[in-house]
Design a protein around this motif. Structure first.
Motif, PDB file in Angstrom:
ATOM      1  N   LEU A   1       0.717  -0.906   0.114  1.00  8.75           N
ATOM      2  CA  LEU A   1      -0.068  -0.083   0.343  1.00  8.75           C
ATOM      3  C   LEU A   1       0.637   1.224  -0.307  1.00  8.75           C
ATOM      4  N   MET A   2       1.500   1.138  -1.155  1.00 10.88           N
ATOM      5  CA  MET A   2       2.464   2.948  -1.343  1.00 10.88           C
ATOM      6  C   MET A   2       1.457   4.206  -1.349  1.00 10.88           C
ATOM      7  N   ALA A   3       1.127   4.358  -0.586  1.00  8.01           N
ATOM      8  CA  ALA A   3       0.036   5.635  -1.284  1.00  8.01           C
ATOM      9  C   ALA A   3       0.887   7.077  -0.943  1.00  8.01           C
ATOM     10  N   PHE A   4       1.334   7.491  -1.938  1.00  6.55           N
ATOM     11  CA  PHE A   4       1.836   8.424  -2.146  1.00  6.55           C
ATOM     12  C   PHE A   4       0.967   9.209  -2.301  1.00  6.55           C
ATOM     13  N   SER A   5       1.325  10.773  -1.193  1.00  4.63           N
ATOM     14  CA  SER A   5       0.878  11.943  -2.108  1.00  4.63           C
ATOM     15  C   SER A   5       0.649  12.651  -3.334  1.00  4.63           C
ATOM     16  N   PHE A   6       0.426  12.212  -4.462  1.00  5.11           N
ATOM     17  CA  PHE A   6       0.372  12.362  -5.819  1.00  5.11           C
ATOM     18  C   PHE A   6      -0.774  12.866  -5.761  1.00  5.11           C
ATOM     19  N   GLY A   7      -1.555  13.340  -5.074  1.00  2.00           N
ATOM     20  CA  GLY A   7      -2.484  14.599  -5.785  1.00  2.00           C
ATOM     21  C   GLY A   7      -4.269  13.360  -5.751  1.00  2.00           C
ATOM     22  N   GLU A   8      -5.010  13.752  -7.435  1.00  2.00           N
ATOM     23  CA  GLU A   8      -5.921  12.737  -7.512  1.00  2.00           C
ATOM     24  C   GLU A   8      -5.112  11.183  -7.681  1.00  2.00           C
ATOM     25  N   VAL A   9      -4.066  11.215  -7.649  1.00  2.00           N
ATOM     26  CA  VAL A   9      -3.041   9.572  -7.993  1.00  2.00           C
ATOM     27  C   VAL A   9      -3.459   9.330  -6.330  1.00  2.00           C
ATOM     28  N   ALA A  10      -3.027   9.606  -5.594  1.00  2.00           N
ATOM     29  CA  ALA A  10      -3.344   9.158  -4.319  1.00  2.00           C
ATOM     30  C   ALA A  10      -4.766   8.147  -4.142  1.00  2.00           C
ATOM     31  N   GLU A  11      -6.105   9.347  -4.557  1.00  2.00           N
ATOM     32  CA  GLU A  11      -7.318   8.302  -4.400  1.00  2.00           C
ATOM     33  C   GLU A  11      -7.832   7.367  -5.219  1.00  2.00           C
ATOM     34  N   LYS A  12      -7.301   7.163  -6.711  1.00  2.00           N
ATOM     35  CA  LYS A  12      -7.151   5.652  -6.827  1.00  2.00           C
ATOM     36  C   LYS A  12      -6.291   4.857  -6.712  1.00  2.00           C
ATOM     37  N   LEU A  13      -5.515   4.695  -5.863  1.00  2.00           N
ATOM     38  CA  LEU A  13      -4.797   3.708  -5.274  1.00  2.00           C
ATOM     39  C   LEU A  13      -5.255   2.576  -4.773  1.00  2.00           C
ATOM     40  N   VAL A  14      -4.919   1.315  -4.174  1.00  2.00           N
ATOM     41  CA  VAL A  14      -5.494   0.474  -3.307  1.00  2.00           C
ATOM     42  C   VAL A  14      -6.253   1.317  -2.604  1.00  2.00           C
ATOM     43  N   TYR A  15      -7.336   0.703  -2.457  1.00  2.00           N
ATOM     44  CA  TYR A  15      -8.251   0.917  -1.054  1.00  2.00           C
ATOM     45  C   TYR A  15      -8.328   0.332   0.054  1.00  2.00           C
ATOM     46  N   VAL A  16      -8.280  -1.624  -0.433  1.00  2.00           N
ATOM     47  CA  VAL A  16      -8.546  -1.795   1.080  1.00  2.00           C
ATOM     48  C   VAL A  16      -6.745  -2.843   1.002  1.00  2.00           C
ATOM     49  N   GLY A  17      -6.004  -3.433   2.038  1.00  2.00           N
ATOM     50  CA  GLY A  17      -5.677  -4.045   1.408  1.00  2.00           C
ATOM     51  C   GLY A  17      -5.881  -4.990   2.426  1.00  2.00           C
ATOM     52  N   LYS A  18      -5.469  -6.372   2.768  1.00  2.00           N
ATOM     53  CA  LYS A  18      -5.634  -8.171   3.429  1.00  2.00           C
ATOM     54  C   LYS A  18      -4.120  -8.398   4.245  1.00  2.00           C
ATOM     55  N   LEU A  19      -3.722  -8.896   5.517  1.00  2.00           N
ATOM     56  CA  LEU A  19      -2.997  -9.349   6.079  1.00  2.00           C
ATOM     57  C   LEU A  19      -3.512 -10.619   7.053  1.00  2.00           C
ATOM     58  N   SER A  20      -2.654 -11.718   6.749  1.00  2.00           N
ATOM     59  CA  SER A  20      -2.836 -12.765   7.543  1.00  2.00           C
ATOM     60  C   SER A  20      -1.923 -12.240   8.986  1.00  2.00           C
ATOM     61  N   LEU A  21      -2.676 -13.341  10.109  1.00  2.00           N
ATOM     62  CA  LEU A  21      -2.251 -13.250  11.166  1.00  2.00           C
ATOM     63  C   LEU A  21      -2.620 -13.995  11.569  1.00  2.00           C
ATOM     64  N   SER A  22      -1.730 -14.991  13.492  1.00  2.00           N
ATOM     65  CA  SER A  22      -2.005 -15.229  14.220  1.00  2.00           C
ATOM     66  C   SER A  22      -3.395 -14.915  15.029  1.00  2.00           C
ATOM     67  N   TYR A  23      -2.686 -13.913  15.706  1.00  2.00           N
ATOM     68  CA  TYR A  23      -3.479 -13.282  16.596  1.00  2.00           C
ATOM     69  C   TYR A  23      -4.372 -11.829  16.401  1.00  2.00           C
ATOM     70  N   ILE A  24      -5.688 -12.004  16.639  1.00  2.00           N
ATOM     71  CA  ILE A  24      -6.529 -10.798  16.033  1.00  2.00           C
ATOM     72  C   ILE A  24      -6.593  -9.711  17.655  1.00  2.00           C
ATOM     73  N   ASP A  25      -6.532 -10.115  18.356  1.00  2.00           N
ATOM     74  CA  ASP A  25      -6.878  -9.377  19.873  1.00  2.00           C
ATOM     75  C   ASP A  25      -4.966  -7.940  19.071  1.00  2.00           C
ATOM     76  N   VAL A  26      -4.138  -9.028  19.525  1.00  2.00           N
ATOM     77  CA  VAL A  26      -2.061  -8.609  19.418  1.00  2.00           C
ATOM     78  C   VAL A  26      -2.862  -7.926  18.211  1.00  2.00           C
ATOM     79  N   ALA A  27      -3.432  -8.134  17.031  1.00  2.00           N
ATOM     80  CA  ALA A  27      -2.851  -7.325  16.100  1.00  2.00           C
ATOM     81  C   ALA A  27      -3.034  -5.909  16.164  1.00  2.00           C
TER      82      ALA A  27
END
Length: 179
Positions: A24-50
């Motif tokens: 998710l490289m959300a650079f500040s390139f004006g309107e381009v930033a609005e067209k980047l990834v909206y949601v990314g997903k990470l897998s993890l072992s313990y939701i409460d710790v995360a």
């Protein structure tokens, strides 16, 4: 100069980006930033710790589905609802490491190591004493891990011309070149 392996990290191949490799490289390139990834997903072992960890690095919890062990966080201004990160608890045998970068203002990068350490978040030792500069962009970065070992990065675009002929260097070295 940063350690050799920090200078030879491969640039992510966008075609390989799946839910197993989110950048998710959300650079500040004006309107381009609005067209980047909206949601990314990470897998993890313990939701409460995360949940605790991602709130500690400044993300706002948007929604938590306890029975599914899934949480969503707003990246940036929660009122704008422009980008989010989803984290899913998975069995340990299905976990795979991921990487993503979060844009921060350049003024914040100057003190990011101290900010992180004040929250008990340690930068990766292999990248050295301070943020590094990817000279081909140019951008300053500092890397760290979440509690599950996902590789995270804070990144700030620098206001200079790219210098792809130069190797990765520390931010202080970059600034010395531009005095």
């Amino acid at each position: 100069m940063p350690p050799r392996h920090a200078r030879s990290m491969p640039i992510p191949n966008v075609k390989r980006m799946t839910d197993k490799f989110i950048c998710l490289m959300a650079f500040s390139f004006g309107e381009v930033a609005e067209k980047l990834v909206y949601v990314g997903k990470l897998s993890l072992s313990y939701i409460d710790v995360a949940i605790s960890f991602y709130q500690k690095i400044g993300l706002s919890l948007a929604h938590y589905i306890k029975e599914r062990k899934v949480a969503f966080f707003w990246i940036g201004d929660a009122n704008k609802k422009e980008q989010m990160l989803g984290v899913w608890e998975v069995p340990v045998e299905k976990w795979r490491g991921n990487h993503f970068a979060l844009h921060i203002p350049l003024d914040d990068m100057k003190n990011i190591k101290e900010w992180m350490e004040s929250r008990g978040i340690l930068p990766k030792k292999e990248f050295g004493k301070e943020p590094i500069v990817h000279t081909w962009m140019p951008a300053a970065s500092i890397y760290f891990d979440d509690p599950d070992g996902n590789s995270l990065e804070f990144i700030s675009i620098l206001p200079h011309e790219p210098r792809p002929e130069l190797d990765v260097m520390y931010l202080s070295e970059w600034y010395a070149l531009h005095e």
